[in-house]
Enzyme design. Structure first.
Site, short mmCIF file in Angstrom:
data_model
loop_
_atom_site.label_atom_id
_atom_site.label_comp_id
_atom_site.label_asym_id
_atom_site.label_seq_id
_atom_site.Cartn_x
_atom_site.Cartn_y
_atom_site.Cartn_z
N ASP A 27 -44.91 10.52 -43.75
CA ASP A 27 -44.63 11.97 -42.17
C ASP A 27 -42.96 12.06 -41.93
O ASP A 27 -42.70 10.09 -42.26
CB ASP A 27 -45.76 11.50 -41.06
CG ASP A 27 -45.92 12.11 -40.83
OD1 ASP A 27 -45.55 12.80 -41.47
OD2 ASP A 27 -46.76 11.84 -39.76
N ASN A 75 -52.90 21.01 -45.55
CA ASN A 75 -51.48 21.39 -45.58
C ASN A 75 -50.86 22.87 -46.27
O ASN A 75 -50.57 23.28 -46.85
CB ASN A 75 -51.00 20.58 -46.71
CG ASN A 75 -50.61 18.84 -46.51
OD1 ASN A 75 -49.93 17.99 -46.64
ND2 ASN A 75 -50.06 19.27 -44.89
#
Length: 253
Positions: A27, A75
């Site tokens: 991340d 995503n």
């Protein structure tokens, strides 16, 4: 940072107590890039370098398996340019790095609903899995178009179909059977999960598999997660008392 300093396992880590399988949620690529005035895709490019270096580090230090969350089922909602770039990046990396990874005895697996990916990328993935299937150095799993709830639902559907066909009795359905229908059927569960950039959630990643996984969260953005940062994560892991839901027997005085 000079990775030569960290080419061997740091002396304050116990080789007998290393996690055999590390999972990472990578991340902070976009935020790393934005903080430098760069486009988000520059963060993904740097993040790919970081992952390659961590894979090599795991191999150097004796960690047997690394699983990376590269692209989730959620995503797809990102800007189309970013999604297209990521697909192209995966494909280019596979083409460019496969020979080297094969030489270094890396066994590559991909988990997730790969059927939704571009055909050319699927071809590269199949080629890399087939070519490295007998390698013994380290098992490198990449989760692409992966969602854990989706994976569990798919496993339930497959088991239900077996019951429906009369090939299985409902009483025979147990945890072992469900596990055999997960994407990770042949892989031991992760001992340690690392998530970077300060977020503290699982984000639909390996929910079944991480029932007893130790978790480590750090504020470092993924592109900055180097061997020194991994060293800190492993030190934290080695300080944990892993009981798997049991109580350790205490010695009486």
């Amino acid at each position: 940072m000079n990775s030569q300093l960290y080419s061997k396992l740091p002396t304050d880590l116990d080789p007998q107590c290393l996690p055999q399988h590390v999972a990472v949620i990578m991340d902070g690529n976009g935020r790393w890039a934005t903080s430098r005035g760069l486009p988000r895709i520059a963060g993904h490019r740097q993040g790919a370098r970081t992952l390659k270096e961590l894979l090599r580090c795991c191999k150097d230090w004796g960690v047997k398996a690394l699983t990376a969350y590269a692209f989730s089922t959620e995503n797809w909602q990102r800007p189309i340019e970013e999604v297209d770039f990521l697909m192209l990046l995966f494909e280019r990396l596979l083409r460019r790095e496969l020979a080297q990874m094969h030489r270094e005895e890396v066994r590559i697996s991909f988990i997730g609903d790969l059927s939704a990916l571009p055909k050319s990328l699927q071809t590269e993935m199949e080629r890399s899995m087939a070519q490295t299937s007998n390698n013994q150095g380290i098992h490198f799993t990449v989760a692409v178009n992966y969602g854990s709830r989706n994976e569990i639902t798919r496993a339930c559907r497959q088991v239900a179909e077996l019951v429906q066909k009369g090939e299985l009795n409902a009483e025979e359905v147990n945890e072992n059977l469900v596990e055999q229908h997960l994407y990770t059927a042949s892989t031991p569960e992760p001992d340690l999960l690392i998530r970077t950039s300060g977020e503290m959630r699982l984000s639909n990643f390996l929910l079944w598999q991480m029932a007893y996984t130790e978790m480590y969260f750090t504020d470092i953005f993924w592109p900055n997660f180097d061997r020194a940062a991994f060293h800190q994560a492993l030190l934290s892991y080695q300080g944990r008392d892993r009981r798997f839901g049991q109580v350790k027997a205490t010695l009486s005085a």
